[in-house]
Design an enzyme around this catalytic site. Sequence first.
Site, mmCIF file in Angstrom:
data_model
loop_
_atom_site.group_PDB
_atom_site.id
_atom_site.type_symbol
_atom_site.label_atom_id
_atom_site.label_comp_id
_atom_site.label_asym_id
_atom_site.label_seq_id
_atom_site.Cartn_x
_atom_site.Cartn_y
_atom_site.Cartn_z
ATOM 1 N N LYS A 50 4.324 -1.760 -4.074
ATOM 2 C CA LYS A 50 3.292 -1.953 -5.092
ATOM 3 C C LYS A 50 3.375 -0.963 -6.239
ATOM 4 O O LYS A 50 2.766 -1.187 -7.276
ATOM 5 C CB LYS A 50 1.905 -1.801 -4.452
ATOM 6 N N HIS A 104 -4.803 4.663 -4.434
ATOM 7 C CA HIS A 104 -5.035 4.232 -5.820
ATOM 8 C C HIS A 104 -6.380 4.688 -6.368
ATOM 9 O O HIS A 104 -6.654 4.512 -7.554
ATOM 10 C CB HIS A 104 -4.961 2.699 -5.916
ATOM 11 N N GLU A 106 -2.661 2.836 1.750
ATOM 12 C CA GLU A 106 -1.953 2.757 0.474
ATOM 13 C C GLU A 106 -2.927 2.429 -0.663
ATOM 14 O O GLU A 106 -2.800 2.941 -1.772
ATOM 15 C CB GLU A 106 -0.854 1.689 0.574
#
Lengths: 352, 352
Positions: A146, A221, A217
């Site tokens: 990503k 962000h 994950e």
Amino acid sequence: MNEITFAVLGTGGIGRRALEVSQHKDALTPVAACDRHGVAVDFDGLDVDELLAATEGNIDNEVATDGGTGATTAESGVKQHGERKGVVASSQARPSEDPIQEVIDHGDRIDAVLLALPNYEHDFIPRTADRFAEGDYSGVMIDVLKRSRVIDMLDDRSEAFEDAGITFICGAGATPGLLTGAAALAAQSFVEVTDIDIWWGVGLKSGYEDNRGTVREDIAHLPEYDIETARELSEDEIEAIIDDHDGVIEFEDMEHADDVLLERAGICDAEDVEVGGILDVRNDEKPTTTTVRVTGRTFDGETATNTFQLGDETSMEANVNGPALGYLKAGVRRNRAGEYGVFGPADLMPGF
Amino acid sequence: MNEITFAVLGTGGIGRRALEVSQHKDALTPVAACDRHGVAVDFDGLDVDELLAATEGNIDNEVATDGGTGATTAESGVKQHGERKGVVASSQARPSEDPIQEVIDHGDRIDAVLLALPNYEHDFIPRTADRFAEGDYSGVMIDVLKRSRVIDMLDDRSEAFEDAGITFICGAGATPGLLTGAAALAAQSFVEVTDIDIWWGVGLKSGYEDNRGTVREDIAHLPEYDIETARELSEDEIEAIIDDHDGVIEFEDMEHADDVLLERAGICDAEDVEVGGILDVRNDEKPTTTTVRVTGRTFDGETATNTFQLGDETSMEANVNGPALGYLKAGVRRNRAGEYGVFGPADLMPGF
């Protein structure tokens, strides 16, 4: 296109679902699966039902710290129901000191390798690719990463992939992946694309256990974290973050590889791509409808927005794994035609 | 991918707009354009601005009755503003007894040929393709045809195309074309697709003069007509039909090639595809929003609908020509990789 054989590196949520979805695809045979505990190889095709049943709840969500050598023996984080951890709970698998090397050693019979490895160091996938290139693998490698910055690391290896005969497909899950491809297709109405807005909704209650790596994950962000600090969070700390957000975490302006993948395909500038979304780990219903909006100018001077929306009932797993296997097949076609190097989802779409 | 050269057969609405849109695409050079009156060839690249300006309002909407030999001299139906009809009003063009043959004769320097020829007999495009195959053309041919039955005619020629080295891309406009590709992409969330519904809206007031051929072709989809009877309608009769419908004609369950194009790509059965839409020739605003709905079952047992919508401000021309050139490029890539035969838009998408 003849029969395609593929291997899965990683048997967490993504790897498991990729194996499951592959059973619905004609002419696609899973022949190898590994995690850091062991490897299963069968060129007649893995018995996916057995492998999934034997390892159910046996997911290794541990963050790798070994840089992909496969030699780590850290054991915490493995959800262990049987006597054996991870993939070796399956009768088809055996323990290995270096499972990735075993897949590389069988590389001449493997058309494509799916790197189902979220949540590792940034350079884990590039370094794993190095090992395949150095090990004389020539086929397709595909990931569902990503992070924008990883694309650059892969691009740095473009020449090595070309020399080795590797077609590397990067960012080929849901987003980036399905939604990036949809954006590239929707852009075909326009001669200039001014904005691409990708907004995703994921409801993950029943899939939470299988997807802790993905949740970690995602947390990376958030403005207060990055991938290094998120990697060091304990499970309890992650639970605390989720509690703080009442189970629903909203993300804005994420560093998501869609931007560079669309720019490299010539669709628009990376800075014109915005990615955000809402993750709900306590409900399976999506907290918002996943939507791609592509705004541009037509050759005849109009400004308009084309829209692609995923049905709310489609799970993240459905939207990652179907597209990943579709891009895998597109990659095999490229590879067999002698096209090597690094490709993103938008590069595999028709278009200028 | 290096520079791509292409020719346009037909300089009606679709051909003209394809030339115009090509100016926005890097590495794409129009080198030939013809209608049944003449041909323009320039391997340094046609001066599109001159060609379009000189022939503006000079559209030949006449229905071909010559089966593609190019030898017809019927003159009615040509909108003639200057002294010369059709493409020869451009200083770059010259009259020809057989313009298509002249393009074939230059075929070794033409990567792709866009057949922008609506409204001819069903077998006009297949027979034109025969001429190229017999003339030792080896490159891409691409059309924007709409009729399901023409795909079968092309498939019958698959072996001849393979022998010649022709990559034939069929049905690569808006629908079939952009929307067929969108349906194939949206299908990636599902392991089984149960329904695809394509619903288009076109508002054509300012483009009506340039698109009379397309309107005639649409009228052939009404229950009272077929392509033969629609071909025999006079302009006055077409105007009368439009008046009867107050300018707004609704179509249901059309014989649109999307169905066979999706089936041949393995997306779903042809019978599960439905195409309809609304044409308004008296307004530029679309009478309905063009929408593709793909309903299917996910690997985890959910039923959902993914949706693709075109912005109402995008014209039919924008949605035909951008995608057509995108598919053209995808076709050139296939052709250069040695993949020959017949491909539809969905075949060019990633996917199983």
